[in-house]
Design a protein around this motif. Structure first.
Motif, PDB file in Angstrom:
ATOM      1  N   ALA A  94      48.079  37.445  70.287  1.00  0.00           N
ATOM      2  CA  ALA A  94      47.175  36.624  69.479  1.00  0.00           C
ATOM      3  C   ALA A  94      46.115  37.484  68.796  1.00  0.00           C
ATOM      4  O   ALA A  94      45.571  38.416  69.387  1.00  0.00           O
ATOM      5  N   VAL A  95      45.846  37.185  67.548  1.00  0.00           N
ATOM      6  CA  VAL A  95      44.782  37.821  66.778  1.00  0.00           C
ATOM      7  C   VAL A  95      43.797  36.732  66.373  1.00  0.00           C
ATOM      8  O   VAL A  95      44.177  35.757  65.715  1.00  0.00           O
ATOM      9  N   HIS A  96      42.557  36.901  66.784  1.00  0.00           N
ATOM     10  CA  HIS A  96      41.547  35.876  66.526  1.00  0.00           C
ATOM     11  C   HIS A  96      40.762  36.226  65.257  1.00  0.00           C
ATOM     12  O   HIS A  96      39.915  37.130  65.260  1.00  0.00           O
ATOM     13  N   VAL A  97      41.068  35.535  64.194  1.00  0.00           N
ATOM     14  CA  VAL A  97      40.404  35.735  62.905  1.00  0.00           C
ATOM     15  C   VAL A  97      39.297  34.691  62.769  1.00  0.00           C
ATOM     16  O   VAL A  97      39.537  33.490  62.966  1.00  0.00           O
ATOM     17  N   THR A  98      38.102  35.157  62.447  1.00  0.00           N
ATOM     18  CA  THR A  98      36.970  34.251  62.258  1.00  0.00           C
ATOM     19  C   THR A  98      36.635  34.166  60.777  1.00  0.00           C
ATOM     20  O   THR A  98      36.318  35.185  60.146  1.00  0.00           O
ATOM     21  N   ARG A  99      36.735  32.986  60.227  1.00  0.00           N
ATOM     22  CA  ARG A  99      36.286  32.779  58.850  1.00  0.00           C
ATOM     23  C   ARG A  99      34.773  32.523  58.893  1.00  0.00           C
ATOM     24  O   ARG A  99      34.316  31.563  59.492  1.00  0.00           O
ATOM     25  N   GLU A 100      34.032  33.411  58.251  1.00  0.00           N
ATOM     26  CA  GLU A 100      32.576  33.345  58.302  1.00  0.00           C
ATOM     27  C   GLU A 100      32.051  32.269  57.342  1.00  0.00           C
ATOM     28  O   GLU A 100      32.746  31.829  56.420  1.00  0.00           O
ATOM     29  N   SER A 101      30.788  31.900  57.547  1.00  0.00           N
ATOM     30  CA  SER A 101      30.174  30.882  56.688  1.00  0.00           C
ATOM     31  C   SER A 101      29.708  31.451  55.358  1.00  0.00           C
ATOM     32  O   SER A 101      29.404  30.712  54.418  1.00  0.00           O
ATOM     33  N   THR A 102      29.640  32.788  55.248  1.00  0.00           N
ATOM     34  CA  THR A 102      29.238  33.431  53.991  1.00  0.00           C
ATOM     35  C   THR A 102      30.270  33.133  52.909  1.00  0.00           C
ATOM     36  O   THR A 102      31.472  33.318  53.122  1.00  0.00           O
ATOM     37  N   PHE A 103      29.782  32.700  51.751  1.00  0.00           N
ATOM     38  CA  PHE A 103      30.689  32.216  50.717  1.00  0.00           C
ATOM     39  C   PHE A 103      30.050  32.439  49.348  1.00  0.00           C
ATOM     40  O   PHE A 103      28.851  32.213  49.168  1.00  0.00           O
ATOM     41  N   LEU A 104      30.825  32.911  48.391  1.00  0.00           N
ATOM     42  CA  LEU A 104      30.327  33.157  47.029  1.00  0.00           C
ATOM     43  C   LEU A 104      31.110  32.314  46.035  1.00  0.00           C
ATOM     44  O   LEU A 104      32.335  32.407  45.958  1.00  0.00           O
ATOM     45  N   GLN A 105      30.382  31.508  45.269  1.00  0.00           N
ATOM     46  CA  GLN A 105      30.967  30.693  44.213  1.00  0.00           C
ATOM     47  C   GLN A 105      30.564  31.266  42.850  1.00  0.00           C
ATOM     48  O   GLN A 105      29.473  31.834  42.704  1.00  0.00           O
ATOM     49  N   PRO A 106      31.417  31.134  41.833  1.00  0.00           N
ATOM     50  CA  PRO A 106      31.002  31.544  40.491  1.00  0.00           C
ATOM     51  C   PRO A 106      29.799  30.739  40.019  1.00  0.00           C
ATOM     52  O   PRO A 106      29.694  29.538  40.298  1.00  0.00           O
ATOM     53  N   ASN A 107      28.892  31.424  39.339  1.00  0.00           N
ATOM     54  CA  ASN A 107      27.650  30.807  38.873  1.00  0.00           C
ATOM     55  C   ASN A 107      27.596  30.876  37.353  1.00  0.00           C
ATOM     56  O   ASN A 107      27.390  31.948  36.776  1.00  0.00           O
ATOM     57  N   GLN A 108      27.762  29.765  36.699  1.00  0.00           N
ATOM     58  CA  GLN A 108      27.802  29.730  35.238  1.00  0.00           C
ATOM     59  C   GLN A 108      26.452  30.023  34.602  1.00  0.00           C
ATOM     60  O   GLN A 108      26.370  30.326  33.411  1.00  0.00           O
ATOM     61  N   ALA A 109      25.373  29.946  35.385  1.00  0.00           N
ATOM     62  CA  ALA A 109      24.036  30.167  34.831  1.00  0.00           C
ATOM     63  C   ALA A 109      23.716  31.645  34.647  1.00  0.00           C
ATOM     64  O   ALA A 109      22.761  31.976  33.940  1.00  0.00           O
ATOM     65  N   ARG A 110      24.483  32.519  35.258  1.00  0.00           N
ATOM     66  CA  ARG A 110      24.218  33.957  35.111  1.00  0.00           C
ATOM     67  C   ARG A 110      24.946  34.450  33.859  1.00  0.00           C
ATOM     68  O   ARG A 110      26.173  34.543  33.824  1.00  0.00           O
ATOM     69  N   VAL A 111      24.167  34.752  32.818  1.00  0.00           N
ATOM     70  CA  VAL A 111      24.747  35.050  31.512  1.00  0.00           C
ATOM     71  C   VAL A 111      24.327  36.430  31.034  1.00  0.00           C
ATOM     72  O   VAL A 111      23.243  36.920  31.344  1.00  0.00           O
ATOM     73  N   LEU A 112      25.200  37.021  30.262  1.00  0.00           N
ATOM     74  CA  LEU A 112      25.006  38.336  29.678  1.00  0.00           C
ATOM     75  C   LEU A 112      24.834  38.171  28.179  1.00  0.00           C
ATOM     76  O   LEU A 112      25.530  37.375  27.546  1.00  0.00           O
ATOM     77  N   LEU A 113      23.903  38.895  27.594  1.00  0.00           N
ATOM     78  CA  LEU A 113      23.687  38.841  26.146  1.00  0.00           C
ATOM     79  C   LEU A 113      24.522  39.933  25.495  1.00  0.00           C
ATOM     80  O   LEU A 113      24.315  41.126  25.743  1.00  0.00           O
ATOM     81  N   ARG A 114      25.483  39.520  24.658  1.00  0.00           N
ATOM     82  CA  ARG A 114      26.434  40.462  24.075  1.00  0.00           C
ATOM     83  C   ARG A 114      26.483  40.306  22.561  1.00  0.00           C
ATOM     84  O   ARG A 114      26.158  39.248  22.012  1.00  0.00           O
ATOM     85  N   PRO A 115      26.912  41.371  21.850  1.00  0.00           N
ATOM     86  CA  PRO A 115      27.053  41.278  20.394  1.00  0.00           C
ATOM     87  C   PRO A 115      28.007  40.158  20.004  1.00  0.00           C
ATOM     88  O   PRO A 115      29.035  39.941  20.643  1.00  0.00           O
ATOM     89  N   PHE A 116      27.634  39.436  18.964  1.00  0.00           N
ATOM     90  CA  PHE A 116      28.441  38.336  18.439  1.00  0.00           C
ATOM     91  C   PHE A 116      28.763  38.670  16.995  1.00  0.00           C
ATOM     92  O   PHE A 116      27.891  38.623  16.116  1.00  0.00           O
ATOM     93  N   ASN A 117      30.013  39.051  16.744  1.00  0.00           N
ATOM     94  CA  ASN A 117      30.430  39.461  15.409  1.00  0.00           C
ATOM     95  C   ASN A 117      31.103  38.298  14.701  1.00  0.00           C
ATOM     96  O   ASN A 117      31.981  37.638  15.264  1.00  0.00           O
ATOM     97  N   HIS A 118      30.728  38.051  13.463  1.00  0.00           N
ATOM     98  CA  HIS A 118      31.183  36.870  12.727  1.00  0.00           C
ATOM     99  C   HIS A 118      32.383  37.137  11.826  1.00  0.00           C
ATOM    100  O   HIS A 118      32.838  36.243  11.124  1.00  0.00           O
ATOM    101  N   GLY A 119      32.868  38.362  11.817  1.00  0.00           N
ATOM    102  CA  GLY A 119      33.999  38.653  10.938  1.00  0.00           C
ATOM    103  C   GLY A 119      33.742  39.909  10.136  1.00  0.00           C
ATOM    104  O   GLY A 119      33.193  40.896  10.639  1.00  0.00           O
ATOM    105  N   ASP A 120      34.088  39.869   8.856  1.00  0.00           N
ATOM    106  CA  ASP A 120      33.971  41.070   8.043  1.00  0.00           C
ATOM    107  C   ASP A 120      32.544  41.261   7.534  1.00  0.00           C
ATOM    108  O   ASP A 120      31.652  40.432   7.736  1.00  0.00           O
ATOM    109  N   ALA A 121      32.340  42.385   6.852  1.00  0.00           N
ATOM    110  CA  ALA A 121      31.008  42.733   6.347  1.00  0.00           C
ATOM    111  C   ALA A 121      30.513  41.716   5.330  1.00  0.00           C
ATOM    112  O   ALA A 121      29.301  41.470   5.224  1.00  0.00           O
ATOM    113  N   ARG A 122      31.422  41.098   4.568  1.00  0.00           N
ATOM    114  CA  ARG A 122      31.007  40.129   3.558  1.00  0.00           C
ATOM    115  C   ARG A 122      30.324  38.935   4.208  1.00  0.00           C
ATOM    116  O   ARG A 122      29.236  38.522   3.783  1.00  0.00           O
ATOM    117  N   LYS A 123      30.941  38.388   5.255  1.00  0.00           N
ATOM    118  CA  LYS A 123      30.346  37.237   5.921  1.00  0.00           C
ATOM    119  C   LYS A 123      29.033  37.612   6.597  1.00  0.00           C
ATOM    120  O   LYS A 123      28.054  36.843   6.572  1.00  0.00           O
TER     121      LYS A 123
END
Length: 487
Positions: A3-32
């Motif tokens: 027998a191998v006794h595996v313990t699933r811990e209570s520590t848990f990480l969920q994705p957080n949509q509020a953590r955002v990165l500010l990145r370049p936003f390119n709209h297309g070619d130089a004309r636009k």
């Protein structure tokens, strides 16, 4: 099976949509782009100020140094701004804001972790360990990046993940990284670019050269030829430049918390993702340590294994892996050399596990088949779950097996310390398989890890659940070894 006794811990990480990165936003070619800038220039100054006040009120609390970031983005567009026209700071800030966007790096998933000993162990009580957790964060467009957390294993084996910063930041790319000429020439040979044009370029470069020196050599050679470059030489020049840009360095500011640091795809090979980093704390020949991570670069069509190196998780050096055996996903480096050579686990055929040896961590030419699927839970595919951990009994490797209904489970096997091509023992049954609470997610029926720790006789296993979130499990090493069947 014992027998191998595996313990699933209570520590848990969920994705957080509020953590955002500010990145370049390119709209297309130089004309636009020019049209958008023109509309901003046509706005009355009072309206510019009012718009900017709204932007500041909505976004300044979500990002560090928003003011400087907006100005910097405007400066990157200087070639499209009216020459000789003096713009007010509010107008420059507004221009910058129109070419930036928030990106939620973990809006879809936060999973497939690896764990290593933190370089700073100061201020801890006896029996505690501080660690770095790397995670695959997936956001809009299914683009994956590499992000981090820190935590502590307390003396009572309790696992604590420190609260992440609300901010995210990318590193600065080092403008003029250096390249070792012999290594660069060897990589060019692997790419079949060893032609006369390439030899002329390399001949004029010093033993250690910079990107600027390489650019100058390429421009000089092109200018020297009155008829320009042949098509073959043009292809070689492009290959030389792409190789240089694929080997680069970045650096975070030292005051940024570990949880703020994000390594976002930065090269063509990484365009669609940096996936499943397997970090290892590597012991060098002189006894010092640094960290390597193999990861999968994905451009939307092709997966390529690559390597990143750091000593402090501030300065990262991205390095290409070369050689006919440097293919596919799931390469995992051993934490030290064996017999004077680097050792790596790999997957060559999409179903079995192989082992490779090399005198240079960047080049992998040959492999030996190590293990093939045997048990029902791994009958479709057998791979590793990160770098091996050294124990008195041998090199302990966590494996992943894919079975019926594409269910991913985590198992283990043991390799000889002196000759890791010898498999000593393996588990007949998995350590971890998805339970009822772990089946649902972005990809159902998957538990998976990219690395684990051994601390005071316990295996500390962070693992991804259904390609969506991250949990932790602990298991006594003695029980795992006792349950293994000799091979």
């Amino acid at each position: 099976m014992t027998a191998v006794h595996v313990t699933r811990e209570s520590t848990f990480l969920q994705p957080n949509q509020a953590r955002v990165l500010l990145r370049p936003f390119n709209h297309g070619d130089a004309r636009k782009t020019s049209q958008i800038i023109g509309r901003i220039l046509a706005l009355p100054e009072e309206q510019v100020v009012r718009l900017l006040e709204g932007i500041t009120a909505s976004f300044s609390h979500r990002h560090r140094n928003l003011h400087d970031t907006l100005l910097e983005r405007c400066d990157q567009l200087r070639d499209l701004l009216p020459p000789g026209q003096s713009l007010s700071e509010p107008r420059r800030l507004l221009i910058g804001s129109c070419f930036l966007a928030e990106y939620s790096v973990e809006s879809a998933a936060l999973f497939n972790p690896s764990i290593v000993r933190h370089p700073d162990q100061s201020g801890l009580p006896a029996g505690a360990l501080r660690f770095v957790l790397s995670l695959r964060a997936t956001g809009e467009g299914h683009i994956s990046s590499m992000t981090f957390r820190t935590g502590i294993i307390h003396p009572d084996q309790r696992i604590e993940i420190l609260a992440p910063s609300p901010f995210l930041t990318e590193p600065r790319q080092i403008v003029n990284p250096w390249y070792e000429k012999p290594l660069f020439e060897r990589k060019l040979g692997e790419l079949n670019l060893d032609i006369e044009f390439t030899r002329r370029i390399m001949h004029v470069l010093p033993p250690v050269f910079t990107l600027d020196q390489l650019r100058e050599a390429l421009n000089t050679e092109q200018a020297r030829l009155p008829d320009g470059l042949t098509l073959k030489d043009q292809a070689a020049a492009q290959g030389i430049w792409l190789l240089a840009r694929s080997n680069f360095e970045v650096e975070f500011q030292p005051d940024r918390d570990m949880s703020e640091r994000v390594l976002f795809p930065a090269t063509p090979s990484q365009r669609n993702g940096i996936e499943d980093a397997r970090f290892v704390c590597f012991q060098n020949d002189d006894g010092s340590h640094n960290y390597y991570a193999t990861f999968t670069a994905y451009d939307g069509r092709v997966v390529v294994p690559e390597l990143v190196e750091t000593s402090d998780f501030l300065h990262f050096r991205f390095i290409t892996l070369n050689g006919p055996a440097a293919i596919n996903k799931g390469m995992a480096l051993f934490p030290r050399k064996i017999g004077g050579r680097y050792v790596m686990l790999s997957r060559q055929d999409n179903e079995s596990t192989s082992i490779m040896f090399s005198g240079n961590v960047h080049f992998w030419n040959e492999y030996t088949l190590l293990l093939t699927p045997v048990f029902p839970w791994e009958i479709v595919q057998l791979g590793n779950c990160g770098s091996p951990v050294e124990t008195e009994a041998g090199w302990l490797v966590l494996s992943h097996g894919v079975g019926p209904m594409r269910e991913y489970c985590i198992g283990a096997f043991l390799l000889d310390l002196e000759d890791p091509t010898k498999v000593l023992a393996r588990l007949r049954e998995p350590l971890l398989k998805p339970n009822a609470a772990e089946r649902e997610g972005y990809v159902p029926n998957v538990v998976y890890t990219c690395g684990f720790l051994l601390h005071q006789g316990q295996l500390i296993i962070p693992y991804g659940l259904a390609d969506h979130s991250t949990g932790f499990a602990t298991v006594p090493l003695s029980e795992v070894l006792a349950a293994m069947e000799p091979v």
